[in-house]
Design a protein around this motif. Structure first.
Motif, mmCIF file in Angstrom:
data_model
loop_
_atom_site.group_PDB
_atom_site.id
_atom_site.type_symbol
_atom_site.label_atom_id
_atom_site.label_comp_id
_atom_site.label_asym_id
_atom_site.label_seq_id
_atom_site.Cartn_x
_atom_site.Cartn_y
_atom_site.Cartn_z
ATOM 1 N N ARG A 111 8.807 -6.155 3.060
ATOM 2 C CA ARG A 111 7.708 -5.281 2.657
ATOM 3 C C ARG A 111 7.994 -3.850 3.079
ATOM 4 O O ARG A 111 8.914 -3.583 3.854
ATOM 5 N N ALA A 112 7.213 -2.940 2.571
ATOM 6 C CA ALA A 112 7.372 -1.542 2.950
ATOM 7 C C ALA A 112 6.782 -1.297 4.338
ATOM 8 O O ALA A 112 5.878 -1.993 4.786
ATOM 9 N N HIS A 113 7.313 -0.285 5.020
ATOM 10 C CA HIS A 113 6.926 0.013 6.401
ATOM 11 C C HIS A 113 7.041 1.519 6.640
ATOM 12 O O HIS A 113 7.711 2.220 5.877
ATOM 13 N N PRO A 114 6.440 2.034 7.693
ATOM 14 C CA PRO A 114 6.380 3.493 7.856
ATOM 15 C C PRO A 114 7.627 4.174 8.398
ATOM 16 O O PRO A 114 7.877 5.332 8.081
ATOM 17 N N THR A 115 8.413 3.519 9.251
ATOM 18 C CA THR A 115 9.542 4.212 9.865
ATOM 19 C C THR A 115 10.869 3.618 9.414
ATOM 20 O O THR A 115 10.975 2.406 9.188
ATOM 21 N N GLY A 116 11.886 4.473 9.309
ATOM 22 C CA GLY A 116 13.208 4.004 8.936
ATOM 23 C C GLY A 116 13.753 2.979 9.904
ATOM 24 O O GLY A 116 14.479 2.056 9.514
ATOM 25 N N GLY A 172 0.795 -1.225 0.000
ATOM 26 C CA GLY A 172 0.000 0.000 0.000
ATOM 27 C C GLY A 172 0.822 1.267 0.000
ATOM 28 O O GLY A 172 0.286 2.366 -0.087
ATOM 29 N N GLY A 173 2.149 1.139 0.092
ATOM 30 C CA GLY A 173 3.034 2.315 0.076
ATOM 31 C C GLY A 173 4.212 2.066 -0.847
ATOM 32 O O GLY A 173 4.046 1.582 -1.960
ATOM 33 N N GLY A 174 5.407 2.396 -0.367
ATOM 34 C CA GLY A 174 6.619 2.032 -1.096
ATOM 35 C C GLY A 174 6.974 2.897 -2.283
ATOM 36 O O GLY A 174 7.712 2.475 -3.160
ATOM 37 N N LEU A 234 -2.531 -1.631 -5.674
ATOM 38 C CA LEU A 234 -2.959 -0.253 -5.473
ATOM 39 C C LEU A 234 -2.357 0.301 -4.194
ATOM 40 O O LEU A 234 -2.394 -0.349 -3.150
ATOM 41 N N SER A 235 -1.821 1.505 -4.274
ATOM 42 C CA SER A 235 -1.345 2.170 -3.068
ATOM 43 C C SER A 235 -2.534 2.744 -2.315
ATOM 44 O O SER A 235 -3.633 2.896 -2.865
ATOM 45 N N VAL A 236 -2.306 3.084 -1.056
ATOM 46 C CA VAL A 236 -3.359 3.708 -0.254
ATOM 47 C C VAL A 236 -3.896 4.954 -0.954
ATOM 48 O O VAL A 236 -5.103 5.198 -1.010
#
Length: 364
Positions: free
Chosen positions: A130-135, A23-25, A313-315
């Protein structure tokens, strides 16, 4: 032996990375720009960590920001190269290879252009499949370490004087939020090179083979496309060993807010009444809760929304009325890094979401 990445690998990386983007990335077109530029001007080389000497420096090439945001971001290919150069200058030694913090629409390709121009090799390892919100989640176990690290950030919207170059040193958990602030100030998305460590450390702590897995998934998608959308969906589910939690479900609500910390936070609802599923979002899909309150999926599981034709699809692409499949891949079938097993990365995410994540993520 290393693998020279070519034009055909660009689309495979973008397609496979888009599924792992959860949903991101980033943006697919940005990924294509990075990859096509790299293979046009040089020969980026993908190598396993075993092809490096234990003492070789490996840094993480990353893009920081909110992929679903509508902010006026601008990031050029040269920004990724400059970020590596700034880190090498600060380190005082050359970087032998670049890994990435996560797979994603563009992030799978973050190391390709510096490889083509500077000769740093693309290491087949990721901070998170997978993609994630924080570094910190992609920091392969360094988030809670007191050891000072080097992080750089480069990029920004030149037309409105938002271009930034930054070199910062400090404990990873302390300086990573500074880079998020820089991303917001630059327009919402910024290139980074950070946390140089030994190849031996990467071998012990990263999710190994993460780039190859994204490439092979993308190749499966491309091979299935001539047979139609259902074949693409089936190919994705088979390649990742996943399941569909919803098939052709209607998006009934999208409630996402962009924050000053460069996060998109909120929920997406698919279905109605007893059949409704709530997808909790912090840049990416972090959890799925059923209408009766059961947790069906939680980070670091892979959670992805697909069109009926199999397009991830991304968010930011979701709108009420759309029909989507929801793909779920449990953490038990993907390589996991030390970053997602690091308890220190979860409190800020749990606070932002109002959900428990660590209980599941840290469980055996």
């Amino acid at each position: 032996m290393g693998r020279i990445l070519t034009e055909k690998d660009v689309e495979a990386a973008v397609r496979g990375g888009s599924v792992y983007a959860a949903g991101g990335g980033g943006w697919a077109d940005h990924g294509r720009m990075l990859g096509n530029a790299a293979v046009s001007i040089g020969k980026p080389e993908l190598v396993s960590v075993d092809e490096l000497d234990d003492a070789d420096w490996v840094a993480t090439a990353a893009a920081i920001g909110a992929p679903a945001s509508t902010t006026p971001w601008e990031m050029r290919g040269v920004d990724y190269i400059k970020a590596v150069e700034l880190l090498q200058d600060a380190l005082g030694e050359p970087v032998a290879g670049l890994m990435v913090g996560q797979n994603g629409r563009s992030s799978t390709l973050n190391g390709w252009l510096p490889s083509a121009v500077l000769g740093t090799r693309v290491v087949d390892a990721v901070g998170d499949m997978r993609a994630h919100p924080t570094g910190d989640m992609g920091a392969i176990g360094l988030a809670g370490s007191p050891e000072p690290m080097i992080q750089t950030a480069v990029g920004g919207n030149r037309d409105v004087d938002r271009y930034i170059e930054m070199v910062i040193r400090g404990a990873t958990g302390r300086v990573s939020p500074v880079l998020r602030t820089a991303a917001d100030m630059s327009g919402g998305f910024i290139a980074s090179c950070r946390n140089p460590v030994s190849a031996a450390y990467v071998r012990d702590n990263a999710a190994l083979g993460g780039i190859s897995l994204a490439l092979s998934l993308g190749e499966a998608i491309l091979a299935a496309e001539p047979s139609g959308g259902r074949a693409v969906v089936d190919a994705i589910v088979k390649a990742v060993d996943g399941t569909l939690l919803a098939t052709g479900g209607e998006v009934t609500a999208v409630d996402i807010v962009y924050t000053a910390e460069a996060f998109d936070i909120g929920t997406v609802t698919v279905g109605r009444g007893d059949e409704a599923l709530t997808l909790h979002v912090m840049n990416e899909y972090m959890a799925i809760v059923s209408a009766d309150g059961r947790r069906l999926a939680t980070f670091p599981d892979i959670i992805t929304t697909l069109t009926p034709k199999g397009e991830p699809l991304s968010v930011g692409q979701l709108r009420p009325g759309m029909k989507v499949h929801i793909l779920h891949v449990p953490k038990s079938v993907i390589p996991l890094s030390a970053g997602v097993r690091d308890a220190s990365v979860y409190p800020p995410v749990e606070k932002a979401l109002g959900l428990s994540i660590a209980d599941y993520a840290l469980a055996p």
